[in-house]
Design an enzyme around this catalytic site. Sequence first.
Site, PDB file in Angstrom:
ATOM      1  N   GLY A 187      21.416  10.708 -23.002  1.00 40.23           N
ATOM      2  CA  GLY A 187      21.556  11.213 -24.639  1.00 40.23           C
ATOM      3  C   GLY A 187      21.203  10.192 -25.600  1.00 40.23           C
ATOM      4  N   ALA A 217      24.841  15.434 -21.980  1.00 42.77           N
ATOM      5  CA  ALA A 217      24.021  14.188 -21.550  1.00 42.77           C
ATOM      6  C   ALA A 217      25.383  13.171 -21.057  1.00 42.77           C
ATOM      7  CB  ALA A 217      23.612  13.028 -22.553  1.00 42.77           C
ATOM      8  N   GLU A 233      29.797  11.413 -28.722  1.00 45.50           N
ATOM      9  CA  GLU A 233      30.319  10.328 -27.672  1.00 45.50           C
ATOM     10  C   GLU A 233      31.996  10.142 -28.485  1.00 45.50           C
ATOM     11  OE1 GLU A 233      31.683   7.918 -25.658  1.00 45.50           O
ATOM     12  OE2 GLU A 233      28.972   8.748 -25.522  1.00 45.50           O
ATOM     13  N   GLY A 244      25.354   8.060 -23.513  1.00 48.42           N
ATOM     14  CA  GLY A 244      23.865   7.159 -22.044  1.00 48.42           C
ATOM     15  C   GLY A 244      22.853   7.042 -22.498  1.00 48.42           C
ATOM     16  N   GLY A 281       9.414  13.300  -4.900  1.00 48.80           N
ATOM     17  CA  GLY A 281       9.683  12.344  -6.290  1.00 48.80           C
ATOM     18  C   GLY A 281      10.579  12.737  -6.385  1.00 48.80           C
ATOM     19  N   HIS A 306       3.471 -18.618 -25.527  1.00 50.00           N
ATOM     20  CA  HIS A 306       3.851 -18.526 -27.146  1.00 50.00           C
ATOM     21  C   HIS A 306       2.340 -18.260 -27.470  1.00 50.00           C
ATOM     22  CE1 HIS A 306       4.891 -18.992 -31.427  1.00 50.00           C
ATOM     23  NE2 HIS A 306       3.841 -19.552 -31.038  1.00 50.00           N
ATOM     24  N   ASP A 325      23.399   8.192  -5.529  1.00 47.80           N
ATOM     25  CA  ASP A 325      23.180   9.012  -6.402  1.00 47.80           C
ATOM     26  C   ASP A 325      24.914   9.508  -5.994  1.00 47.80           C
ATOM     27  OD1 ASP A 325      21.505   8.505  -8.402  1.00 47.80           O
ATOM     28  OD2 ASP A 325      21.485  10.660  -8.744  1.00 47.80           O
ATOM     29  N   GLU A 381      12.478  17.865   1.674  1.00 52.95           N
ATOM     30  CA  GLU A 381      12.200  18.488   0.490  1.00 52.95           C
ATOM     31  C   GLU A 381      12.927  20.233  -0.066  1.00 52.95           C
ATOM     32  OE1 GLU A 381      13.625  18.483  -3.506  1.00 52.95           O
ATOM     33  OE2 GLU A 381      13.371  17.013  -2.101  1.00 52.95           O
ATOM     34  N   GLY A 439      26.429  12.956 -17.918  1.00 50.62           N
ATOM     35  CA  GLY A 439      26.741  11.914 -16.617  1.00 50.62           C
ATOM     36  C   GLY A 439      25.725  12.859 -15.364  1.00 50.62           C
TER      37      GLY A 439
END
Length: 463
Positions: free
Chosen positions: A184, A267, A202, A181, A37, A442, A309, A32, A269
Amino acid sequence: MDYDLIVIGSGPGGYVAAIRASQLGLKTAIIEKESLGGICLNWGCIPTKALLKSAQVFEYLNHSQDYGIKINGTGEVDFGAVIKRSRGVADGMSKGVQFLMKKNKIEVINGFGKLKSKGVVEVKLNDGSTKQITATSIILATGGRSRELPNIKQDGVKVIGYRQAMILPKQPKSMVVVGSGAIGIEFAYFYNSIGTKVTVVEYLDNIVPLEDEEVSRNLQRILKKQGINILTGANVESVDSTGELCKVNVKTATGMEVIEAEIVLSAVGISTNIEGIGLEELGVKTERGKVLVDDYYKTNIDGVYAIGDIVKGQALAHVASAEGIICVEKIAGQNPHPLDYNNIPGCTYCSPEVASVGYTEKAAKEAGYEIKVGKFPFSASGKASAAGAKDGFVKLIFDAKYGEFLGAHMLGYNVTEMIAEVVTARKLEATGHEIIKSVHPHPTMSEAVMEAAAAAYDEVIHL
């Protein structure tokens, strides 16, 4: 070999894969270059939720009289303290991952890892030196970063990505958010809630465009009511950041519009981090910025795997974690089931929240299903009324022929905590009738799931 497994990247894909590997008896190292993280814990999922909680507390203060509570004076946002709390939460989580690495006897190597040859990783250590380490298997879990469009160049000061949006030195009076998204919309909600004038632009016709259209329309109405200016079917042509305020040139259906704002948040993607990690040198196949893998995340090169990703599927933390576990279990000789990418929950943590899984109504029809749709509004929920959170609904979609649970779409208070019921039900192949006959407590928000299923079969009680 120095190790059985080397993991490059310590986000929710990488560190989870490393821990599972250790549990299965593999000698493991993780590389890393920044903080353990990855983006999720340090610059994404976790610190944004801390910011959103501060916004929620501020909203409670401003509406305390709705609950019969009078507060002398008015609430005031200490923006620096809000940011400091968010960073503290992130730092605490990262320290937690450090503890898990030690507990599971995983060696942490601080530096930038690159495939050198088969089974060999070259690490440029953070102290400037370089060393090579070897392993039978290597998992690439290098994640993504804020995507940059050529017409919205980020300077990190006035035109920013999500990372800078979490640590601005002062609260901006105005902001344009490009893209609606989850990232954003969450930032738009946060900054609007604490008093920033926010405009969302958008390109597509609906905000949160991956969601069911009914959810998108209703969320847009609610956010506009909260004071957010929303332009859909609109395109940012250019941003002029040379003056005191940014001039954002937006093309809409009615022509060009210029919006002035202190900050522009891009924002739109993410881009994958696959450059400079040795893919080309080793001949690892990629396509459109993604590493090509099989159902168990093996690349075309023996011993090299990729998750998160940088591969197919949704760019979500929980997806990366699931992929990491499946990948490692396969490496260890087990027989895990491939991941069902049509049963992955998606969540947006604005207020009201959005949560969904499976087919939208439109997608189910396009797939050829004859469907039954049931909807239950939170305005009819006793718990929602008591909580002062009557906005939104639960919408469930079933196959009319066999009762298959095709999808769920929720808009409302705390629905991100409710969607797991549907994911589990779909995993177990529950039908609509089985949901109806599962007794829900409930009063709870979760009763709306049972009621929506009942509505689909004309058995709803409280409508």
